[in-house]
Design an enzyme around this catalytic site. Sequence first.
Site, PDB file in Angstrom:
ATOM      1  N   ARG A   1      11.822  -1.477  10.789  1.00 42.03           N
ATOM      2  CA  ARG A   1      10.815  -1.215  11.813  1.00 42.03           C
ATOM      3  C   ARG A   1      10.777  -2.352  12.828  1.00 42.03           C
ATOM      4  O   ARG A   1      10.830  -3.515  12.438  1.00 42.03           O
ATOM      5  CB  ARG A   1       9.432  -1.057  11.145  1.00 42.03           C
ATOM      6  CG  ARG A   1       9.237   0.292  10.509  1.00 42.03           C
ATOM      7  CD  ARG A   1       8.019   0.345   9.606  1.00 42.03           C
ATOM      8  NE  ARG A   1       6.804  -0.257  10.149  1.00 42.03           N
ATOM      9  CZ  ARG A   1       5.651  -0.338   9.489  1.00 42.03           C
ATOM     10  NH1 ARG A   1       5.556   0.163   8.257  1.00 42.03           N
ATOM     11  NH2 ARG A   1       4.601  -0.907  10.037  1.00 42.03           N
TER      12      ARG A   1
ATOM     13  N   ARG B   1      -9.191   1.334   9.183  1.00 38.93           N
ATOM     14  CA  ARG B   1      -8.852  -0.067   9.458  1.00 38.93           C
ATOM     15  C   ARG B   1      -9.929  -0.769  10.273  1.00 38.93           C
ATOM     16  O   ARG B   1      -9.759  -1.945  10.590  1.00 38.93           O
ATOM     17  CB  ARG B   1      -7.554  -0.124  10.245  1.00 38.93           C
ATOM     18  CG  ARG B   1      -6.322  -0.530   9.404  1.00 38.93           C
ATOM     19  CD  ARG B   1      -5.119  -0.215  10.247  1.00 38.93           C
ATOM     20  NE  ARG B   1      -3.951  -0.975  10.040  1.00 38.93           N
ATOM     21  CZ  ARG B   1      -2.833  -0.482   9.474  1.00 38.93           C
ATOM     22  NH1 ARG B   1      -2.814   0.706   8.936  1.00 38.93           N
ATOM     23  NH2 ARG B   1      -1.754  -1.206   9.431  1.00 38.93           N
TER      24      ARG B   1
ATOM     25  N   ARG C   1       0.218  -8.874  13.192  1.00 38.68           N
ATOM     26  CA  ARG C   1      -0.487  -7.791  12.490  1.00 38.68           C
ATOM     27  C   ARG C   1      -1.407  -8.347  11.407  1.00 38.68           C
ATOM     28  O   ARG C   1      -2.480  -7.790  11.148  1.00 38.68           O
ATOM     29  CB  ARG C   1       0.526  -6.797  11.902  1.00 38.68           C
ATOM     30  CG  ARG C   1       1.160  -5.913  12.989  1.00 38.68           C
ATOM     31  CD  ARG C   1       2.461  -5.285  12.542  1.00 38.68           C
ATOM     32  NE  ARG C   1       2.322  -4.519  11.336  1.00 38.68           N
ATOM     33  CZ  ARG C   1       3.303  -4.293  10.464  1.00 38.68           C
ATOM     34  NH1 ARG C   1       4.502  -4.783  10.678  1.00 38.68           N
ATOM     35  NH2 ARG C   1       3.078  -3.585   9.397  1.00 38.68           N
TER      36      ARG C   1
ATOM     37  N   ARG D   1      11.587  -5.206   4.703  1.00 35.91           N
ATOM     38  CA  ARG D   1      11.349  -3.777   4.431  1.00 35.91           C
ATOM     39  C   ARG D   1      12.385  -2.903   5.147  1.00 35.91           C
ATOM     40  O   ARG D   1      12.726  -3.136   6.301  1.00 35.91           O
ATOM     41  CB  ARG D   1       9.941  -3.395   4.913  1.00 35.91           C
ATOM     42  CG  ARG D   1       9.672  -1.908   4.976  1.00 35.91           C
ATOM     43  CD  ARG D   1       8.194  -1.575   5.052  1.00 35.91           C
ATOM     44  NE  ARG D   1       7.470  -2.335   6.038  1.00 35.91           N
ATOM     45  CZ  ARG D   1       6.132  -2.474   6.038  1.00 35.91           C
ATOM     46  NH1 ARG D   1       5.385  -1.922   5.105  1.00 35.91           N
ATOM     47  NH2 ARG D   1       5.539  -3.190   6.974  1.00 35.91           N
TER      48      ARG D   1
ATOM     49  N   LYS E   1       0.827  -1.216   0.000  1.00 41.00           N
ATOM     50  CA  LYS E   1       0.000   0.000   0.000  1.00 41.00           C
ATOM     51  C   LYS E   1       0.862   1.268   0.000  1.00 41.00           C
ATOM     52  O   LYS E   1       0.629   2.184  -0.772  1.00 41.00           O
ATOM     53  CB  LYS E   1      -0.946   0.031   1.223  1.00 41.00           C
ATOM     54  CG  LYS E   1      -1.913  -1.133   1.294  1.00 41.00           C
ATOM     55  CD  LYS E   1      -2.832  -1.036   2.503  1.00 41.00           C
ATOM     56  CE  LYS E   1      -2.113  -1.065   3.840  1.00 41.00           C
ATOM     57  NZ  LYS E   1      -1.373  -2.333   4.108  1.00 41.00           N
TER      58      LYS E   1
HETATM   59  P1  ADP Z   1       2.264  -1.834   3.188  1.00 40.93           P
HETATM   60  O1  ADP Z   1       2.243  -0.326   3.164  1.00 40.93           O
HETATM   61  O2  ADP Z   1       1.043  -2.436   2.572  1.00 40.93           O
HETATM   62  O3  ADP Z   1       2.582  -2.399   4.538  1.00 40.93           O
HETATM   63  P2  ADP Z   1       4.771  -1.519   1.689  1.00 40.93           P
HETATM   64  O4  ADP Z   1       4.424  -0.682   0.515  1.00 40.93           O
HETATM   65  O5  ADP Z   1       5.522  -0.861   2.794  1.00 40.93           O
HETATM   66  O6  ADP Z   1       3.452  -2.292   2.248  1.00 40.93           O
HETATM   67  O7  ADP Z   1       5.597  -2.762   1.126  1.00 40.93           O
HETATM   68  C1  ADP Z   1       6.117  -3.768   1.996  1.00 40.93           C
HETATM   69  C2  ADP Z   1       7.483  -4.199   1.491  1.00 40.93           C
HETATM   70  O8  ADP Z   1       7.331  -4.879   0.244  1.00 40.93           O
HETATM   71  C3  ADP Z   1       8.455  -3.051   1.229  1.00 40.93           C
HETATM   72  O9  ADP Z   1       9.756  -3.481   1.576  1.00 40.93           O
HETATM   73  C4  ADP Z   1       8.334  -2.808  -0.294  1.00 40.93           C
HETATM   74  O10 ADP Z   1       9.562  -2.308  -0.846  1.00 40.93           O
HETATM   75  C5  ADP Z   1       8.042  -4.213  -0.805  1.00 40.93           C
HETATM   76  N1  ADP Z   1       7.129  -4.236  -1.962  1.00 40.93           N
HETATM   77  C6  ADP Z   1       6.043  -3.451  -2.167  1.00 40.93           C
HETATM   78  N2  ADP Z   1       5.416  -3.803  -3.318  1.00 40.93           N
HETATM   79  C7  ADP Z   1       6.133  -4.847  -3.823  1.00 40.93           C
HETATM   80  C8  ADP Z   1       5.998  -5.661  -5.005  1.00 40.93           C
HETATM   81  N3  ADP Z   1       4.977  -5.470  -5.860  1.00 40.93           N
HETATM   82  N4  ADP Z   1       6.907  -6.624  -5.214  1.00 40.93           N
HETATM   83  C9  ADP Z   1       7.924  -6.830  -4.325  1.00 40.93           C
HETATM   84  N5  ADP Z   1       8.106  -6.106  -3.209  1.00 40.93           N
HETATM   85  C10 ADP Z   1       7.220  -5.117  -2.957  1.00 40.93           C
HETATM   86  P1  AMP Z   2       1.376   0.623   9.009  1.00 41.72           P
HETATM   87  O1  AMP Z   2       2.444   1.651   8.865  1.00 41.72           O
HETATM   88  O2  AMP Z   2       0.174   0.883   8.175  1.00 41.72           O
HETATM   89  O3  AMP Z   2       1.922  -0.785   8.830  1.00 41.72           O
HETATM   90  O4  AMP Z   2       0.863   0.718  10.517  1.00 41.72           O
HETATM   91  C1  AMP Z   2       1.726   0.481  11.603  1.00 41.72           C
HETATM   92  C2  AMP Z   2       0.943   0.423  12.908  1.00 41.72           C
HETATM   93  O5  AMP Z   2       0.330   1.691  13.179  1.00 41.72           O
HETATM   94  C3  AMP Z   2      -0.200  -0.584  12.974  1.00 41.72           C
HETATM   95  O6  AMP Z   2       0.239  -1.902  13.305  1.00 41.72           O
HETATM   96  C4  AMP Z   2      -1.067   0.036  14.092  1.00 41.72           C
HETATM   97  O7  AMP Z   2      -0.489  -0.198  15.373  1.00 41.72           O
HETATM   98  C5  AMP Z   2      -0.933   1.525  13.807  1.00 41.72           C
HETATM   99  N1  AMP Z   2      -1.977   1.987  12.869  1.00 41.72           N
HETATM  100  C6  AMP Z   2      -1.781   2.464  11.608  1.00 41.72           C
HETATM  101  N2  AMP Z   2      -2.949   2.823  11.054  1.00 41.72           N
HETATM  102  C7  AMP Z   2      -3.914   2.561  11.970  1.00 41.72           C
HETATM  103  C8  AMP Z   2      -5.324   2.695  11.981  1.00 41.72           C
HETATM  104  N3  AMP Z   2      -6.003   3.168  10.923  1.00 41.72           N
HETATM  105  N4  AMP Z   2      -5.994   2.327  13.110  1.00 41.72           N
HETATM  106  C9  AMP Z   2      -5.333   1.862  14.182  1.00 41.72           C
HETATM  107  N5  AMP Z   2      -4.005   1.694  14.234  1.00 41.72           N
HETATM  108  C10 AMP Z   2      -3.294   2.043  13.144  1.00 41.72           C
END
Ligand code: ADP
Ligand code: AMP
Length: 216
Positions: free
Chosen positions: A162, A90, A173, A129, A15
């Site tokens: 992270r 969420r 998660r 990541r 995302k």
């Molecule tokens: P989310 O925001 O849904 O948690 P991220 O965009 O942070 O996901 O992506 C999670 C990890 O996967 C990051 O390290 C990113 O670089 C990698 N990633 C994202 N999209 C892809 C893809 N289509 N193919 C391979 N790796 C990806």
């Molecule tokens: P993310 O960066 O989207 O992976 O979110 C990291 C963490 O932030 C999650 O595991 C939750 O602890 C908190 N968080 C992010 N967005 C929300 C949301 N919309 N509602 C509640 N907690 C959130």
Amino acid sequence: MATFIVLLGPPGVGKGTQAEILADTTKLAHVSSGDLFRENIKNQTELGKLAKSYLDKGDLVPDDLTISMIRDRLNRPDCEAGAILDGFPRTPAQADALEMMLAEFKGQVDVVPYITAAESILVVRASGRWTCRAQGHIYHQKFNQPKQAGICDIDGSELYQREDDKVETVTKRIRVYLEQTMPLVEYYRQRDKLVEVNGAQAVEQVTKDLLSALKK
Ligand code: ADP
Ligand code: AMP
């Protein structure tokens, strides 16, 4: 009418990566609730102190705190034309609150791309990541490497892993997502906003599919 796009999908599906690209293409603001919490934790604000234990455990931050943080963010001038919402809502209560906020801000949720991938993919993505300290730009140790190891291509800041991207917390998660966020799939399907996108493809292909979903 301002345009809001809600990116829905499990942790690690891509995302944030796609939101960065779409914000660039559409010129809408990128609003990431996770980034906002991490910024508050880094700056040791009251909200950061309240949110930290939830993030550390992989639990959701309570709805009231999350909703008021997003309300403040959407009130800023860069969201006047709309935003790409990444990680919010969420829960159904957050989705209801968003509807009310947008009615007030003269906006609406236009489309909800629902990005999916198998759990094994999510774990490999999240646990590899690397995140930029300054602005949350996203990399992956294998799939999206920075030009120089440990340094963000865009702003030169340090990259870090992270705490909540450890395999155990990622797995937790994903469980929290299945229990608390999955009901939003039906929520937005019933409102005719949901478009499914296969997240198990290369970044560029996911972007293409998202852009065609946005045209619908
Ligand atoms: P989310 O925001 O849904 O948690 P991220 O965009 O942070 O996901 O992506 C999670 C990890 O996967 C990051 O390290 C990113 O670089 C990698 N990633 C994202 N999209 C892809 C893809 N289509 N193919 C391979 N790796 C990806
Ligand atoms: P993310 O960066 O989207 O992976 O979110 C990291 C963490 O932030 C999650 O595991 C939750 O602890 C908190 N968080 C992010 N967005 C929300 C949301 N919309 N509602 C509640 N907690 C959130």
